[in-house]
Design an enzyme around this catalytic site. Structure first.
Site, short mmCIF file in Angstrom:
data_model
loop_
_atom_site.label_atom_id
_atom_site.label_comp_id
_atom_site.label_asym_id
_atom_site.label_seq_id
_atom_site.Cartn_x
_atom_site.Cartn_y
_atom_site.Cartn_z
N SER A 236 22.85 -29.71 3.78
CA SER A 236 22.47 -31.16 3.66
C SER A 236 22.49 -31.56 2.00
O SER A 236 22.23 -31.00 1.40
CB SER A 236 20.97 -31.35 4.27
OG SER A 236 20.65 -32.71 4.06
N ASN B 254 19.91 -31.24 -9.68
CA ASN B 254 20.35 -32.67 -8.97
C ASN B 254 18.75 -33.33 -8.70
O ASN B 254 17.79 -32.43 -8.31
CB ASN B 254 21.08 -32.55 -7.75
CG ASN B 254 20.24 -32.41 -6.52
OD1 ASN B 254 19.33 -33.25 -6.02
ND2 ASN B 254 20.07 -31.21 -5.93
N LEU C 234 16.44 -38.31 -2.14
CA LEU C 234 16.62 -38.49 -0.87
C LEU C 234 17.25 -39.91 -0.35
O LEU C 234 16.66 -40.69 0.40
CB LEU C 234 15.22 -38.32 -0.01
CG LEU C 234 14.59 -36.80 -0.15
CD1 LEU C 234 13.15 -36.88 0.61
CD2 LEU C 234 15.64 -35.97 0.94
N CYS D 84 11.70 -30.64 -0.35
CA CYS D 84 12.62 -31.47 -1.36
C CYS D 84 11.76 -31.56 -3.05
O CYS D 84 10.66 -32.28 -2.75
CB CYS D 84 12.92 -33.01 -1.24
SG CYS D 84 13.76 -33.86 -2.17
N ILE E 222 17.01 -20.91 0.82
CA ILE E 222 16.14 -21.80 0.09
C ILE E 222 16.86 -23.22 -0.17
O ILE E 222 18.15 -23.41 -0.26
CB ILE E 222 15.88 -21.07 -1.29
CG1 ILE E 222 17.19 -20.79 -2.04
CG2 ILE E 222 15.14 -19.73 -0.97
CD1 ILE E 222 16.76 -20.27 -3.47
N ASN E 223 15.67 -23.90 -0.41
CA ASN E 223 16.08 -25.34 -1.01
C ASN E 223 16.35 -24.89 -2.41
O ASN E 223 16.33 -23.96 -2.74
CB ASN E 223 14.94 -26.17 -0.61
CG ASN E 223 15.55 -27.80 -0.74
OD1 ASN E 223 16.26 -28.13 -1.70
ND2 ASN E 223 15.15 -28.73 0.25
N THR E 224 16.41 -26.10 -3.20
CA THR E 224 16.57 -25.81 -4.64
C THR E 224 15.48 -25.44 -5.60
O THR E 224 14.32 -25.55 -4.98
CB THR E 224 17.23 -27.06 -5.30
OG1 THR E 224 16.14 -28.09 -5.13
CG2 THR E 224 18.44 -27.53 -4.91
#
Lengths: 244, 305
Positions: free
Chosen positions: B21, B69, B73, B131, B192-194
């Protein structure tokens, strides 16, 4: 948009800061002046976006300023080397937008896409005038190339060391039917504040991908959020919301 | 069942390669370059209840072997995603897709999921409690096991689709968060997310990103992601989707050996838009070289070693 391998045909310095780079390969995705390409450089994660200055059937020309490690590395690459390039990015200029006698207003390397636009306008029988703005005489480049197209070409320098003294706005007058501008955002804004003519502005932003996927370069406009890379880089002056 | 096929919560995937995503829009930019139906599936841009313009610019900064980044959202809101984006997406992608969901309250997560639940195109809900680029939402739900469990329960109650909880690496114990989500009814986890990071401009002495901090992704984070997938997949019984810095067929195999049942590819899409297609094409040859018969059989292959 296309992805392809391009061969460096020419990579030479024009001034102390600006170089010209000609890349040969499949240029079929580059269909309008004002579009840009995204170069992959070894050792750097993200691509580098550059406006296309001019193209022929088998190559295109970029003018780039050596401002950081990426462009310094690029300037050292010799002819014969290949680069991975995304071509045909962005919307480009609408050659009908500025009427029959438009101004082409450039700040520094912002002149790059306006050169290709000048050629396209001439092909359509229009009479563009170029105003090229620089900081000082030693930074002036591409003046002869514009003049060689047979169009009126005015040079301005901020320090008055060459051409008209002051900013590009000093050279704007009311004889024209519209404008196309590319340069620092402060210049684009000053141009819009100087003239009510119809105009198109080419914007520069830090980009992630360059083709609309990451939303890294979105600006808020009167049309809502627009991606500079995909919905731009050229925006109608009427749609721009200037930051306070 | 082909050599590459895997199953994700009872839905078969032709291969385990899933664009992550936020790096694939709604698919159509990539559909210009290749037939995106070669993908296992993809996870579309994170969606909130209301439209969000995102963060001020600059939102992007380069790093060694990666990028930061802080997009924040940006999205048109769930109703416009359903009325405008999903019909366009249906023209270029004919498989079930992953709807990625974000929120600023438990109620918002549940409401967005409830609206996506009615969409036949949506195969899975991926709930982003990780996020790092928004305030008072996003990651704050994913750093506390109790809060992550609360979101999971609320979402689980409003949908019959599989629920994938997307976890943050910005925690001291990701296994505790993962287990809390599993116990609360999650069908799968993605991680993982960032990783939260920042850069400072030497000349202006100010943060490069307008949001000051951003999320680090790209090959720089691959070993961190791999380690977390390895830990979590041994601690839970539900499938784990591994992501973080994957850019080759070899990376996919390594992540699956760590315990991933499928993988997502993120930042690499932004650099080489054909990355996912290239990985899928390269997988059979890479498997031959490594004497791997099917991908399904290597999931968790490093466990206990």
């Amino acid at each position: 948009m296309k992805q392809g391998q391009f061969t460096i045909l020419e990579n030479t310095a024009l001034t102390g800061r600006v170089s010209r780079l000609r890349l040969g390969g499949d240029v079929s995705a580059i269909v309008r002046p004002g579009q840009f390409v995204d170069l992959r450089l070894e050792g750097f994660f993200l691509r580098r976006p550059f406006s296309v200055c001019d193209r022929d059937d088998a190559s295109f020309l970029l003018l780039y300023e050596r401002v950081g490690r990426g462009t310094e590395l690029l300037s050292a690459l010799p002819p014969g080397r290949t680069l991975d390039v995304l071509t045909g990015l962005g919307n480009g200029f609408d050659p009908e937008h500025g009427g029959d006698a438009p101004l082409l207003i450039a700040g520094g390397t912002g002149l790059s896409p306006l050169y290709g636009l000048a050629k396209a306008l001439l092909k359509r029988g229009k009479s563009p005038t170029a105003i090229l703005g620089f900081n000082t005489a030693s930074e002036v480049f591409f003046e002869e190339d514009f003049a060689a197209l047979g169009i009126e070409t005015l040079v301005c320098t901020a320090d008055g060391s060459r051409g008209l003294p002051g900013f590009v706005t000093a050279a704007m007058d009311r004889r024209h039917t519209g404008f196309y501008a590319c340069g620092p955002e402060a210049m684009l804004r000053a141009v819009c504040e100087t003239s009510p003519m119809p105009g198109e502005l080419s914007f520069d932003q830090r980009m992630g991908c360059g083709f609309g996927a990451c939303m890294g370069c979105t600006v808020l406009t009167k049309k809502g959020p627009l991606r500079v890379c995909r919905d731009g880089p050229v925006l109608d002056r009427e749609d721009v919301l200037w930051a306070d | 069942m082909g050599r590459l096929s895997v199953s994700l919560c009872g839905i078969g995937l032709d291969n385990p390669v899933i664009p992550a995503s936020g790096t694939f829009g709604y698919g159509y930019e990539f559909a210009e370059l290749y037939d995106i139906n070669c993908l296992g599936t993809f996870s579309f841009k994170g969606t909130t209840l209301h439209s969000r313009p995102g963060n001020p610019l600059p939102r992007i900064a380069e790093t060694a072997s990666g990028m930061l980044n802080a997009v924040g959202l940006q999205n048109p809101g769930v109703d416009r995603v359903i009325s405008e984006e999903l019909p366009k997406l249906a023209e270029c992608f004919h498989k079930p897709v992953i709807a990625n969901v974000s929120g600023f309250s438990v109620e918002e997560y549940a409401e967005v999921c409830r609206r996506f639940d009615a969409q036949p195109q949506v195969g899975w809900l991926e709930v982003n409690v990780s996020c790092p680029n928004v305030h008072d939402g996003g990651m704050s739900f994913g750093t506390e096991p109790k809060a992550a469990a609360e979101v999971t329960r609320a979402v689980r109650a409003v949908t019959s689709k599989p629920v994938i909880m997307k976890l943050s690496p910005n925690v001291t114990d990701i296994v505790a968060v993962a287990k809390a989500c599993e116990d609360a009814g999650a069908d799968a986890l993605s991680l993982i997310n960032t990783l939260m990071g920042m850069r400072i401009d030497l000349r202006t002495r100010r943060p490069v990103l307008a949001n000051r901090t951003g999320g680090l992704s790209g090959p720089a984070v691959f070993p961190v992601a791999l380690r977390m997938v390895w830990q979590v997949s041994q601690a839970v019984r539900i499938p784990v989707i591994g992501l973080g810095g994957i850019q080759s067929a070899e990376d996919v195999i390594e992540m699956m050996l760590a315990g991933a049942s499928a993988v997502q590819v993120g930042a690499a899409n932004l650099v080489n838009p054909c990355t996912c297609r290239d990985i899928i094409r390269a997988l059979p040859g890479t498997m031959d070289r490594l004497q791997i018969n099917t991908l399904q059989e290597i999931i968790g292959g490093s466990h206990g070693q």
